[in-house]
Write an enzyme that holds these catalytic residues in place. Structure first.
Site, PDB file in Angstrom:
ATOM      1  N   GLU A 194      -2.927 -10.113   5.063  1.00 55.60           N
ATOM      2  CA  GLU A 194      -2.574 -10.468   6.465  1.00 55.60           C
ATOM      3  C   GLU A 194      -2.775 -12.090   6.600  1.00 55.60           C
ATOM      4  O   GLU A 194      -3.260 -12.492   7.585  1.00 55.60           O
ATOM      5  CB  GLU A 194      -3.384  -9.747   7.438  1.00 55.60           C
ATOM      6  CG  GLU A 194      -2.856  -8.107   7.390  1.00 55.60           C
ATOM      7  CD  GLU A 194      -1.535  -7.936   7.986  1.00 55.60           C
ATOM      8  OE1 GLU A 194      -0.958  -8.870   8.460  1.00 55.60           O
ATOM      9  OE2 GLU A 194      -0.962  -7.010   7.209  1.00 55.60           O
ATOM     10  N   GLU A 234      -4.026 -15.186   3.802  1.00 55.30           N
ATOM     11  CA  GLU A 234      -5.044 -15.926   3.061  1.00 55.30           C
ATOM     12  C   GLU A 234      -5.811 -16.977   3.952  1.00 55.30           C
ATOM     13  O   GLU A 234      -5.172 -17.593   4.780  1.00 55.30           O
ATOM     14  CB  GLU A 234      -4.536 -16.577   1.750  1.00 55.30           C
ATOM     15  CG  GLU A 234      -5.506 -16.857   0.666  1.00 55.30           C
ATOM     16  CD  GLU A 234      -6.500 -17.792   0.968  1.00 55.30           C
ATOM     17  OE1 GLU A 234      -7.509 -17.802   0.477  1.00 55.30           O
ATOM     18  OE2 GLU A 234      -6.095 -19.117   1.722  1.00 55.30           O
ATOM     19  N   ARG A 274      -3.837  -8.222  12.759  1.00 48.14           N
ATOM     20  CA  ARG A 274      -5.138  -9.296  12.701  1.00 48.14           C
ATOM     21  C   ARG A 274      -5.875  -9.041  13.795  1.00 48.14           C
ATOM     22  O   ARG A 274      -7.308  -8.887  13.441  1.00 48.14           O
ATOM     23  CB  ARG A 274      -4.749 -10.637  12.881  1.00 48.14           C
ATOM     24  CG  ARG A 274      -4.268 -11.261  11.366  1.00 48.14           C
ATOM     25  CD  ARG A 274      -3.878 -12.761  11.339  1.00 48.14           C
ATOM     26  NE  ARG A 274      -2.761 -12.758  10.429  1.00 48.14           N
ATOM     27  CZ  ARG A 274      -1.677 -13.496  10.439  1.00 48.14           C
ATOM     28  NH1 ARG A 274      -1.616 -14.296  11.820  1.00 48.14           N
ATOM     29  NH2 ARG A 274      -0.817 -13.768   9.748  1.00 48.14           N
ATOM     30  N   GLY A 326       0.821  -1.018  -0.094  1.00 47.80           N
ATOM     31  CA  GLY A 326       0.068  -0.022  -0.013  1.00 47.80           C
ATOM     32  C   GLY A 326       0.814   1.282   0.112  1.00 47.80           C
ATOM     33  O   GLY A 326       1.713   1.266   0.681  1.00 47.80           O
TER      34      GLY A 326
END
Ligand SMILES: Cc1cc2nc3c(=O)[nH]c(=O)nc-3n(C[C@H](O)[C@H](O)[C@H](O)COP(=O)(O)OP(=O)(O)OC[C@H]3O[C@@H](n4cnc5c(N)ncnc54)[C@H](O)[C@@H]3O)c2cc1C
Ligand SMILES: Cc1cc2nc3c(=O)[nH]c(=O)nc-3n(C[C@H](O)[C@H](O)[C@H](O)COP(=O)(O)OP(=O)(O)OC[C@H]3O[C@@H](n4cnc5c(N)ncnc54)[C@H](O)[C@@H]3O)c2cc1C
Lengths: 657, 657
Positions: free
Chosen positions: B424, B426, B284, B180
């Protein structure tokens, strides 16, 4: 080509061409697919100087309008009367999934003229509409009403003095909303409005309404019209809104094939209330075929990519495997591929039924099969659009990060296809209609007077013991069908009994509402049973034995996967024993194993060209990484190394920091 | 306000403020939500002259860059250390769901510096990064590798002569891809590359790499960098690609807190291999909280709209009902609302666990709970992101046609949230990691040496007969929990046994692969059991009894809906009897009934402001239709009555027709 994908193509046990012939019902259609592709590729009008993903909405609309006009100017190689195959294929090859401003003109406006005009009106409007001297749309839905058409609020009030209808939008919720091509393109619309004459409301009727000046294209006085703004998908279509301010049209602009208003305002009712049905059933039938292709396209992309993507090791030190080797990946891909064929074959069947029923109606005014066809097409539409949407997303996710890029084409496939869950009848509303049909049959069966067409015949049969499903290799089709029918039958009657028992304690309609979740489940299961039967029946017609064997496995995978997913229903009353249920599961794994080497060739059987697919990830040659890089480099943001945001925002921020 | 929605607000049995306090863990956070909202609304910098939906990608990026810089320049009212609540709320209020070029700088780049730099490096980079004198990203994923980081292909080869690392992209698949902000904004990146020194490959390590000239912003020689093109969502983030051509950085640009390379090339290994874990677990955990809000937002929109949308009648002649009155609609909405709270409360719990574990590590280097936390956060991430994505789409579809418009905000919520299924970690890969943890425990239990933390404790308990679940009103929480634990335990051991038996006939890793579908199912069920327990436990802490009653029903609806969805698993071995299963179903309907009058107030309990929601359909005041029209009228296509496409394509077509 990528060697991994070449290896996969060689590992299949069947001949690709023969399988493709089976999938496309013979050599002819397959040949036509290629001819239409060659035709499109040889026409410069259909080139894209800039990749469509890089256009903003205005540019998308410009491109789509240019191309759809070109499309209609180059029809010599296309059989446009084949609206199940050739016409949609041609549209996908030329324009793609963002659609264009002529979709509704051909999909709804023209058919409406053909079906709802009397002779004189046909004379007047069919020519201009067919030759595109005018561009029309179908304006039914309003801001406030979609599913419940009986409460549409736009009014058409007959004024006998001037022999005109006054079309009016009495409040904001009555604004027409959604019609395709209405926003900026159409200059005509078939408008659904509440007909008022002699002080009475005669319900919704259709009117032919000019919207824009044919020379300046400006909206006519009394008309406010515009685009409804950006949507999830189909952004090259200018779905629009439309507001009437006491807008007058001549009496004869009411479509008068069935109902009429005489000059003095006398209303003449139609002879048969269901005769307007045809277009809706046709469009839903076309949707089945189209939706199947969307899921097929997604499966092709994900399977091919899974053959060239190497990620992680199974046995350490033996090198990274193709992700297609992961059992979880096979489970993400192959049941979806199976579904895509199940839906395609259902599309063929519903086409045949549609053509049969319309022939009956045309030749002998026999409308007996219409309710059946209506229930079938509504049910298939509801089940298939939702499973297709879910399937596309599953397939997209199975490609990891690259599935999220628009280069993969998944985002476009999804947003295009998922619209189908809503238009042409919201899915839950559709399922409840199917349920109504099923409850009627259940009642007839219970009272001993059923009059059943083939698809519902099983409902009258009596139950017959335990599930018969056995090991996948040896299990007979009849046994699978037996089990689906038995379970669905039980669900139908158990919903029926619950409904009846609730009717004892509340109003009939309230009981219906209280039962409606079960009723939807029943309707879905009825449709799935049809899909399983139809898939298996289609496989039996396959003449090439190698193809037949593989397709048969795929059909069984489809059926077993459905059983596994509906576990609870099959296990009720001990119908499917636990041993059987566990075996079904293990058999699914075995079938995945057996289909693993066929996967890429099965995807190829869809015979979808790269041009139709429009996916960097799903390219036939499997050379994904260089193509992704090339695509990205062409993105407008990469035209300059430094964006204006640097001088405007980032540089000051850096300096301050 | 729309009278229908006002009526709904009055029908709730609880006090909204008290419920909101419960949802936000007390008055403080609720007050802060309002203060932050006021702060954002009072700052002109955050106004949008043009509605964000109407911008093309370049304009989106311009807007987001402007706003994220403004956001960081106006922090006085925000507690930025509260990255679970205040920081993300602030970002959503200012920018929305298309993100911006600073996301990775704060989400990954800064934390990486904080966690991976030695003292001297901290000194050098933390200041500039924190003060935004440089803008960084985290460049790990490559075109060819995401999940399997051990096979990343970018190399960092140490050259002892010049005391430099040579960073290189040996082939196209090694191009960095996805980070990003990398495309056009970042001038630094933390780059993951295979460390080669003294002829040996030491595996992936992190390097601090300058990418662009700090004064001209041009890419430095040896660097090719750009945007990866448009995506499903988050299009204001310039996710990028990055290619190195033997690009040299000083030795000390390797992040050396744990591993080091000495000037002569000697490699010093890290003391503990899992110490890099922290950032991943944190991200997460943050995602859980964020995903819950996305589902919550979608539920708020759909519930409010369902209160003001009237469509169809239940009892003929009694007028059109609010669609919220349809049982099928309640079933589309309320279980999703229940989920959103289940996930929110899981977010709170995982935050607490995260803070606890990091404290243990910091104070006493105690890493005992790390595997547990890792498994929990991975499992929750995988289950929640997927259920959130599905739920958002269900909620969108429940709004009919208007859900398909971007005015509804659903398309943006969906495309933003669904990315979480992939980044973060799959989801399938995550589930298999949880399964590994569970199989390890199963083995320990079987061999009698389990060392279990709280969340896995139930696995060691012994089975205890039949299902205990009974009527929803009277059923004890313990009974529900008992049933979930029993079923999950059985699933765990049955997968374990299958795995062991397969290991008899094939290699261990192949057996794992053959079992992997079951293993994913087991992992999911383990997580769901956690979610049910946690939801019920949270409800018990509610101090306001009216709120508690309603939340308790919602928690039970959540649990019963899960049982109904996993029917087959609960019925195996006759654990849940058929009578019980049918009762669960009927109880779900009763709970829907009971929650119907609470629905809008429950949605309001999320305390999501209109600014955060960004939905025309979900506005607090319920005045949907005028707002839709206003939004549409502002669409760029409506700037002029006639588009250029008329002169270019349509007019010639009309004339020819
Ligand atoms: C992409 C797209 C293109 C379109 N193109 C056109 C076009 O060209 N021309 C045109 O006229 N229209 C068009 N439409 C509009 C479309 O036909 C309607 O959106 C559709 O019929 C659904 O109606 P609705 O939007 O009123 O949904 P609603 O009926 O408002 O549905 C909302 C919710 O209420 C529930 N509900 C409604 N009635 C009942 C009931 N009786 N029992 C139980 N539940 C119920 C539904 O299940 C749903 O969950 C288009 C729509 C889309 C999305
Ligand atoms: C919106 C978005 C933002 C992102 N931002 C960043 C960023 O800022 N920085 C960055 O470095 N990366 C970023 N990424 C990349 C992201 O981290 C990866 O896409 C993600 O880790 C998944 O890896 P992959 O794409 O290689 O998927 P793959 O691993 O290729 O997955 C493809 C398929 O293979 C299957 N599979 C793979 N391995 C196994 C296995 N061992 N067992 C069974 N099945 C397997 C998966 O289940 C999946 O179905 C971003 C991605 C997205 C979508």
């Amino acid at each position: 080509d990528n060697p991994d994908i070449t290896k996969e193509r060689k590992s299949a046990s069947f001949n690709l061409y023969k399988m493709q012939c089976f999938v496309y019902e013979g050599q002819y259609k397959l040949k036509r697919r290629q001819e239409i592709l060659d035709f499109v590729e040889s026409h410069k009008e259909f080139d894209d100087p800039v990749h469509p993903h890089f256009l903003n909405r205005e540019e998308q609309i410009d491109r789509a309008t240019r191309k759809c006009v070109a499309m209609m100017n180059n029809l010599e190689a296309i059989d446009v009367t084949d609206y199940f195959d050739e016409a949609p294929l041609y549209q996908f090859l030329t324009i793609g999934r963002e659609l264009h401003c002529l979709s509704l003109h051909y999909g709804m406006f023209l058919p409406t003229i053909q079906n709802q005009c009397d002779e004189e009106q046909l004379e007047e409007w069919l020519g201009p509409a067919a030759s595109k001297a005018i561009l029309g749309t179908f304006a039914q839905t309003e801001l406030g009403h979609g599913s419940n058409l009986s409460k549409l609020e736009t009014t058409a009030t007959y004024d006998a003095k001037t022999q005109e209808f006054v079309i009016h939008t009495p409040q904001m919720s009555a604004a027409k909303w959604w019609p395709g091509g209405l926003g900026k393109s159409a200059n005509y619309a078939a408008v659904m409005a509440q007909l008022h004459t002699n002080g009475e409301n005669k319900g919704p009727h259709l009117f032919m309404v000019p919207l824009r000046d044919t020379t300046t294209h400006l909206p006519l006085p009394g008309i406010t019209v515009g685009d409804i703004g950006p949507k999830f998908g189909i952004n090259a279509n200018d779905n629009g809104f439309l507001i009437f301010d006491n807008y007058r049209i001549p009496r004869r602009n009411m479509l008068m094939k069935y109902s009429k208003v005489e000059p003095d305002g006398t209303y003449i009712a139609p002879p048969h209330s269901k005769l307007g049905f045809g277009t809706m059933v046709l469009v839903r039938s076309l949707m089945i075929r189209d939706q199947a292709s969307q899921l097929g396209s997604a499966a092709v992309i994900a399977i091919r990519y899974s053959a060239v993507r190497r990620q992680g090791e199974i046995n350490e030190g033996e090198g990274e495997v193709q992700i297609l080797d992961y059992r979880t990946q096979q489970y993400r891909l192959l049941p979806q591929l199976a579904r895509s064929f199940a839906f395609l074959f259902a599309g063929y069947e519903i086409r045949a039924t549609y053509l049969h029923v319309t022939k009956l109606i045309r030749h002998s005014a026999n409308t007996e099969l219409l309710p059946e066809l209506h229930a079938l097409s509504s049910g298939l539409k509801a089940v298939i659009t939702w499973e297709v949407a879910q399937g596309i997303e599953q397939l997209r996710l199975s490609c990891g990060g690259h599935g999220y890029s628009r280069a993969s084409a998944f985002p476009d496939i999804y947003t295009y296809a998922v619209g189908g869950c809503t238009y042409e009848g919201e899915n839950i509303v559709m399922l409840l209609q199917v349920a109504r049909f099923l409850m009627k049959i259940a009642k007839e069966v219970r009272t001993g007077t059923p009059k059943l067409a083939e698809i519902a015949e099983y409902i009258a049969r009596t139950d017959s013991g335990a599930a018969r499903v056995s090991r996948w290799k040896t299990c007979a089709d009849e046994d699978i069908i037996h089990d689906f029918e038995a379970v669905t039958r039980k669900m139908i009657f158990s919903a029926f009994d619950r409904l009846k028992s609730l009717e004892g304690t509340m109003k009939k309609k309230e009981a219906w509402n209280a039962c409606s979740i079960d009723l939807c489940k029943v309707a879905r299961m009825h449709v799935k049973t049809y899909l399983v039967k139809n898939f298996l029946a289609r496989v039996r017609t396959c003449e090439d034995s190698a193809s037949k064997t593989v397709m048969h496995t795929l059909a069984k995978l489809y059926a077993f996967d459905l059983i596994s997913g509906a576990g609870g229903h099959f296990m009720k009353g001990g119908f499917l024993s636990e041993t059987q249920a566990n075996q079904v599961q293990v058999d699914i794994y075995e079938m995945l194993n057996s289909l693993r080497p066929e996967a890429v060739a099965l995807a190829d059987s869809w015979a979808i060209s790269d041009l139709e697919l429009r996916s960097v990830l799903g390219r036939r040659d499997g050379n994904v990484y260089p193509a992704l890089l090339e695509w990205a480099k062409a993105s407008p943001l990469n035209k300059s190394e430094v964006l204006p945001t640097f001088d405007k925002y980032l540089d000051p921020m850096f300096k301050e920091g």
